[in-house]
Design a protein around this motif. Structure first.
Motif, short mmCIF file in Angstrom:
data_model
loop_
_atom_site.label_atom_id
_atom_site.label_comp_id
_atom_site.label_asym_id
_atom_site.label_seq_id
_atom_site.Cartn_x
_atom_site.Cartn_y
_atom_site.Cartn_z
N ALA A 205 -10.92 -20.30 11.08
CA ALA A 205 -11.99 -21.25 10.81
C ALA A 205 -12.63 -21.00 9.44
CB ALA A 205 -13.05 -21.16 11.91
N LEU A 206 -12.86 -19.73 9.12
CA LEU A 206 -13.46 -19.39 7.83
C LEU A 206 -12.51 -19.70 6.68
CD1 LEU A 206 -15.26 -16.01 8.70
CD2 LEU A 206 -16.31 -18.26 8.34
N ALA A 207 -11.24 -19.41 6.86
CA ALA A 207 -10.25 -19.71 5.83
C ALA A 207 -10.17 -21.22 5.58
CB ALA A 207 -8.88 -19.17 6.23
N LEU A 208 -10.22 -21.99 6.66
CA LEU A 208 -10.21 -23.44 6.52
C LEU A 208 -11.45 -23.93 5.77
CD1 LEU A 208 -8.82 -26.12 7.21
CD2 LEU A 208 -10.12 -26.15 9.35
N ALA A 209 -12.61 -23.33 6.07
CA ALA A 209 -13.84 -23.71 5.39
C ALA A 209 -13.76 -23.41 3.90
CB ALA A 209 -15.03 -22.97 6.02
#
Length: 802
Positions: free
Chosen positions: A102-106
């Motif tokens: 999720a953080l990488a996508l953000a």
């Protein structure tokens, strides 16, 4: 604690073929791919600068631009890889993997979105922009973003995200431990190298090096750069900005037919460079171009802030707005000042404000009501057969707009209700506000769809101007009507890397068209006098023969000893503030401390930043800007506290101005003036209509108002003016003949006194009648003058010694 070499060997061990745990290699490969994608994104952001550089400089720019990007990627990747490596609890490992993804996508999506922000705003999205474009009263910035974030953009983002995670899954099966470690080492080295370049001169805006996440987080709780501006302005301040004095322009002679009407026609989001007569290259303003044959046009006119709500403050309160990211319209809705509409209303003008768009947008309605307009209208108040452009989305709240042609029809109808009564009407067009409504039968001017919509919208706005001017000619009102044409602010279309209007204070953002139109006063003159929107109100009162309130910061364009410079600012992009004086243009960023200096005589497009080559001139300009800011802050502090009047520039105390009319029976009404017991002189109102044979209407009396200027030698602290009516004449009961004196206002030392300040000296000799003080018997009335701080201080000192 595990040594770095041991940790690397341990991590590498998890990447060996056949190793069961694929979570750690997936995280590492995701980090590597994310870093490479962000490198491509950063190369696009820096593409123009890199294309003009040699290989060495280009690599330096990339290293500096990737510093924050890759530091975030390295921290995210290594932290989660270590956490996954350290735990064997399966549910926790899955949770960690989900959070990482999720953080990488953000990080990925904010990096991609930053390209849109850089294209529009020239900077990453920050809390300042979010506040400017709030969802309950949304502004142009987020609206524009929603349009540029098309399905193609969404599809591209989705494809890149699938490529990121899909590629990581495939590469995880291959493992490639040595390659992962090599790329991560390269990224770490680049971060170190880029950090060493942070303070070097690059010729590239610092905003293009910022990671969007870092920029937004850093803006939380920050003042957007205002502290840097405030610090610059912390120095002793004069009462006026330190600009050189302008060569005065000649004030036109009083016209044979007195002016009795005023129209302000504001072209929404219209910079000078889009209007043919100011250098625009598209034929979209033929009616304004034609009207300039009876105009005084200003080549160097400026909006003080490139935003509509700030424009309203400047034009109606005659001031440069407070240096703040929140408009005075919102932060000080009950600002205690004198507004242009209430001055016009007090001088017998009926007043109205018409807006093609929604007056609820940015609380326009609140300001114009406070300003004193009698009638206020927007698209909700009329039917428009040529179209109302509506939005249903809650995020587009208050952006609905009717055709500007329909709004002009309403203005004409309002004038027609009382055509003989003097009027003051202000109209702001709406179709050129983003998202640009092209109107009926749009033409093809340019390839770019959005820009073409704008040009068509401006074409319709100009048609509405032509319709209004044709009406004035048809009804014989043109000679007695002052028409003020002005752009409320500029609009950018890619110059200096920004779009719309609020992101900068380059010429496309703040340089606007401005003209005074009247066939009796002007015949096509142009001037290079530097003026701002704050000067519009004082110029109107000057030409109309109305006393100018002493509270106003702006100055009439015909005033002597006026500065040859103007200040402007934009508080949402690092808090930009600057000035123009003569041909010098200076811009300072209060957040990043970046400086721009231009010579507009040889560089009108602001492409050659002299701050990089002329440190001496740059230092002098920086000092001057500090003094400009200090002088303005001093004025705003005084206005808000009303406690600094004595130290501000003293108003002219050599003249008493009286605006009077009346009715005439055997002779015109006559008056006499005294100050502090000393005789000043008399006046005769020869313009007062005769009622010897018939009763006259209030409109005829209003048309008879004339201005009398009586020289006076005032003492150090003048206190009282007395006015006497000398020649009461009456034909008798039941007859119309009667000589009365009407006094609308008395002005002295920059302050105007109206009927509510008059105190009768003899009983039953006069009283309030409409908006004037009427003498119907011989007698007098007195006015107790406002004392400045020095006189009040002297009184206090005298009382203290008694």
């Amino acid at each position: 604690m595990m040594e770095p070499d041991a940790m690397a060997q341990d991590v590498a061990g998890t990447l060996e073929p056949g190793h069961r745990d694929r979570m750690v290699p997936f995280v590492l490969w995701t980090g590597v791919l994310l870093g490479l994608i962000l490198a491509v994104v950063r190369a696009v952001a820096l593409g123009e600068a890199m294309g003009e550089s040699g290989l060495g400089r280009a690599l330096g720019l990339m290293a500096r631009g990737l510093t924050q990007d890759w530091l975030i990627v390295l921290a995210l990747t290594l932290i989660f890889a270590a956490l996954l490596h350290a735990t064997a609890i399966r549910p926790l490992r899955r949770l960690l993997l989900f959070v990482f993804a999720a953080l990488a996508l953000a990080v990925l999506l904010t990096g991609l979105a930053n390209l849109i922000a850089l294209r529009m705003l020239g900077a990453p999205l920050t809390m300042d922009w979010a506040a400017y474009a709030d969802m309950t009263n949304t502004d142009v910035v987020l609206d524009y973003m929603r349009r540029v974030v098309s399905w193609k953009v969404v599809a591209t983002g989705l494809a890149v995200a699938i490529g990121l995670f899909g590629g990581a899954v495939v590469l995880t099966r291959w493992h490639g431990a040595s390659m992962i470690l090599a790329i991560l080492a390269l990224m770490a080295g680049t971060v170190i190298a880029g950090s060493s370049l942070n303070n070097s001169e690059s010729g590239v805006a610092l905003a293009r090096f910022q990671n969007p996440i870092v920029a937004f987080v850093a803006s939380l709780g920050r003042d957007g750069g205002l502290s840097g501006i405030t610090s610059l302005g912390k120095q002793p301040a004069d009462a006026t900005p330190p600009f050189n004095l302008a060569e005065p322009i000649k004030r036109p002679e009083r016209p044979a037919k007195p002016l009795r009407n005023v129209i302000i026609f504001a072209y929404e989001s219209t910079p000078a460079n889009q209007v043919s007569s100011w250098g625009g290259d598209q034929p979209v303003t033929p009616f304004l171009d034609a009207a300039l044959k009876h105009a005084l046009a200003f080549n160097r006119a400026y909006a003080h802030v490139p935003a509509s709500n700030y424009f309203l403050v400047s034009i109606f309160a005659a001031l440069v707005p407070e240096l703040s990211s929140i408009s005075m319209l919102a932060s000080r809705p009950d600002l205690d000042t004198v507004y242009l509409p209430e001055v016009m209303r007090a001088n017998g003008f009926r007043t109205a404000f018409f807006n093609s768009s929604d007056n609820r947008f940015q609380n326009t309605e609140g300001l114009v009501r406070t300003a004193g307009f009698e009638q206020i209208g927007d698209y909700r108040d009329w039917e428009c057969e040529t179209g109302v452009y509506e939005y249903s989305s809650v995020t587009d709240k208050y952006l609905n707009t009717s055709s500007d042609l329909c709004t002009v029809k309403q203005i004409i109808g309002w004038i027609e209700k009382r055509p003989k009564a003097p009027f003051f009407v202000s109209f702001r067009t709406g179709m050129t506000h983003y998202p640009y409504f092209p109107g009926e039968d749009p033409q093809q001017f340019v390839e770019d769809e959005t820009y073409n919509d704008y040009l068509n919208a401006l074409r319709v706005g100009d048609q509405s101007f032509g319709k209004l001017m044709a009406y004035l000619d048809e009804k014989g009102l043109a000679e007695e009507t002052l028409v003020v044409v002005v752009g409320d602010h500029g609009e950018a279309f890619g110059q200096h890397g920004t779009y719309v209007h609020a992101a900068g204070i380059h010429e496309e953002n703040v340089h606007i068209p401005f003209a005074l139109i009247n066939p009796q006063l002007f015949s096509g003159e142009r001037t290079d006098l530097i003026v701002g929107i704050a000067d519009v109100g004082p110029t109107i009162t000057d030409l109309m023969g109305i006393a100018t309130p002493s509270l106003w910061e702006g100055r009439s364009v015909f005033a002597r000893k006026r500065p040859d410079g103007v200040m402007f600012f934009s508080p949402w992009n690092g808090f930009l503030v600057g000035y123009r004086e003569a041909d010098e243009k200076f811009i300072y960023n209060g957040n990043t401390k970046e400086i721009q200096l231009y010579d507009l005589a040889v560089d009108p497009g602001e492409k050659n930043n002299l701050a990089e080559t002329d440190p001496e001139a740059t230092s002098a300009a920086r000092i001057k800007l500090g003094k400009v800011i200090a002088a303005h802050n001093r004025y705003i502090d005084w206005l808000l506290t009303q406690s600094g009047a004595a130290s501000l520039e003293q108003a002219d105390r050599s003249v008493i101005e009286i605006v009077a009319s009346g009715t005439s029976y055997k002779s015109p009404p006559e008056g006499w003036v005294m100050m502090d017991g000393e005789h000043v002189g008399g006046f005769k109102v020869t313009t007062a209509p005769s009622n010897a044979e018939r009763a006259v209407s209030q409109e005829e009396i209003d048309a008879g108002y004339a201005t009398f200027n009586l020289p006076v030698q005032a003492g150090e602290c003048p206190r009282r003016i007395e006015l006497y009516f000398l020649n009461d004449e009456w034909a008798g009961e039941g007859k119309t003949g009667d000589t009365d004196l009407y006094i609308r206002s008395v002005s002295f030392a920059g302050t105007t006194y109206y009927f509510n300040r008059f105190e009768p000296i003899e009983k039953k000799a006069g009283g309030h009648a409409g908006g004037s003080y009427r003498f119907w018997r011989k007698g007098g009335a007195s006015i107790d003058l406002d004392l400045d701080q020095s006189c009040l201080g002297a009184d206090f000192a005298a009382e203290s010694t008694e």
